[in-house]
Design an enzyme around this catalytic site. Structure first.
Site, PDB file in Angstrom:
ATOM      1  CG  HIS A 198      -2.193  -0.660   1.089  1.00  0.00           C
ATOM      2  ND1 HIS A 198      -3.395  -0.035   1.277  1.00  0.00           N
ATOM      3  CD2 HIS A 198      -2.482  -1.942   0.753  1.00  0.00           C
ATOM      4  CE1 HIS A 198      -4.378  -0.894   1.076  1.00  0.00           C
ATOM      5  NE2 HIS A 198      -3.854  -2.063   0.754  1.00  0.00           N
ATOM      6  CD  GLU A 234      -6.654  -1.744  -3.304  1.00  0.00           C
ATOM      7  OE1 GLU A 234      -5.559  -1.150  -3.171  1.00  0.00           O
ATOM      8  OE2 GLU A 234      -6.780  -2.977  -3.223  1.00  0.00           O
ATOM      9  N   GLY A 239     -14.186 -11.065  -8.291  1.00  0.00           N
ATOM     10  CA  GLY A 239     -15.393 -11.208  -9.087  1.00  0.00           C
ATOM     11  C   GLY A 239     -15.125 -12.166 -10.231  1.00  0.00           C
ATOM     12  CB  ALA A 295     -10.874 -10.345 -11.248  1.00  0.00           C
TER      13      ALA A 295
END
Length: 321
Positions: A37, A105, A172, A175
């Site tokens: 991140h 993200e 999902g 993906a």
């Protein structure tokens, strides 16, 4: 079945992450996940070290295999740079490194002001990025002019003996199928047997499927739930919010809608080993080959004692049932 520990770069600084990795190995965990991140999800989590520095330190601290869970190689960092970073990490870890990748993200990827593409385009970008990484890691000079990326006269000189495995995350159907088609393995965070099936039917076959989940061991279940709600209410946000909200502040605003009682039952909390083993069983039954556990909050030492004392002895029964 392999059980690993999930190192949270959102909650802990680099030295503490290395310390936790050592404790995980001593407690009997067999592998490590580590998040990648630029920002934490909220300010209460409070950290976000540069993961590649931590991965280098881990190579000197432990013999456990390491997987990034997951790196986004499409916007914030060019895939050619990720290719070099992953190759170096694989050399440092003597082949015990897996590059987990995902579509990312906005929280981490928007920092240079680039537009945040819709999910379909992000998956297309991810597919091309994986192609660039794989070609570069052959150690030959390449030039690539693709739809999203350009690489000019680039060569990685420090390469591992074998190509770095690339596992693709999927939350999902689209993906998961992409992971089956281009990945060397699958990464997920929910015990969803349908996603595992889609991965395998799309080309994943018997390739490894990894998953991870959060826990909060504490003196009581209420104490654990309170800590989880303070630090990780964002895990309850629905739909695509986690992909499109751009800053920790926005996640804090959205997380005000998450009541503490609304998190009850969403993750194992407290001292009862049954809830931990029941959750692990869900992932085993869904068809995952590797499961990674992340302890929320500061009580890391007690969690590792709990794992070694209460959970680890029950694992053979869990996996043979």
């Amino acid at each position: 079945m392999r059980y690993g520990y999930f190192l949270s770069c959102e909650e802990f600084g680099p030295r503490e992450l290395v310390r936790q990795a050592k404790l995980a190995e001593q407690a009997g965990f067999e592998a490590l996940w580590i998040s990648d991140h630029f920002h934490p999800w909220n300010d209460a989590q409070g950290n976000s070290p540069f993961v590649w520095s931590v991965i280098g330190a881990l190579s000197e601290a432990t013999r456990l295999p390491v997987t990034t869970a997951v790196t986004c190689p499409t916007v914030r960092i060019h895939p050619a740079v990720i290719a070099q970073a992953a190759a170096t990490a694989a050399v440092q870890h003597e082949g015990r490194f897996v590059l987990g990748v995902g579509s990312g993200e906005a929280l981490n990827e928007h920092i240079f002001g680039d537009a945040w593409p819709p999910a379909g385009i992000r998956l297309d970008m991810l597919e091309e990025a994986v192609e660039v990484i794989r070609v570069l890691q052959r150690g030959k000079e390449i030039t690539h002019h693709g739809r999203y990326y350009t690489v000019q006269n680039a060569r990685i000189y420090t390469v591992p003996e074998r190509p770095v495995p690339i596992y693709v995350s999927g939350f999902g159907p689209k993906a998961a199928r992409l992971a089956g088609r281009i990945g060397d393995g699958f990464v997920c965070t929910s015990p969803d047997a349908d996603l595992v099936r889609m991965f395998r039917e799309a080309g994943g076959g018997d390739k490894p499927a990894q998953a991870g989940f959060k826990v909060c061991h504490a003196r009581t279940a209420d104490d654990g739930l309170a800590t989880a709600h303070r630090l990780w209410p964002n895990m309850m946000l629905p739909g695509e919010l986690s992909q499109v909200l751009p800053t920790p502040r926005h996640f804090e605003q959205a997380s005000r809608l998450v009541a503490r009682d609304g998190m009850a039952g969403a993750l194992p909390c407290g001292p009862d080993p049954k809830s931990y083993l029941d959750t692990m069983r869900e992932y085993v039954d869904a068809g995952f080959d590797e499961v990674y556990v992340n302890q929320i909050g500061p009580d890391q030492d007690e969690f590792f004692r709990f794992w070694e004392r209460e959970i680890r002895p029950a694992i053979p029964q869990l996996t043979s049932a």
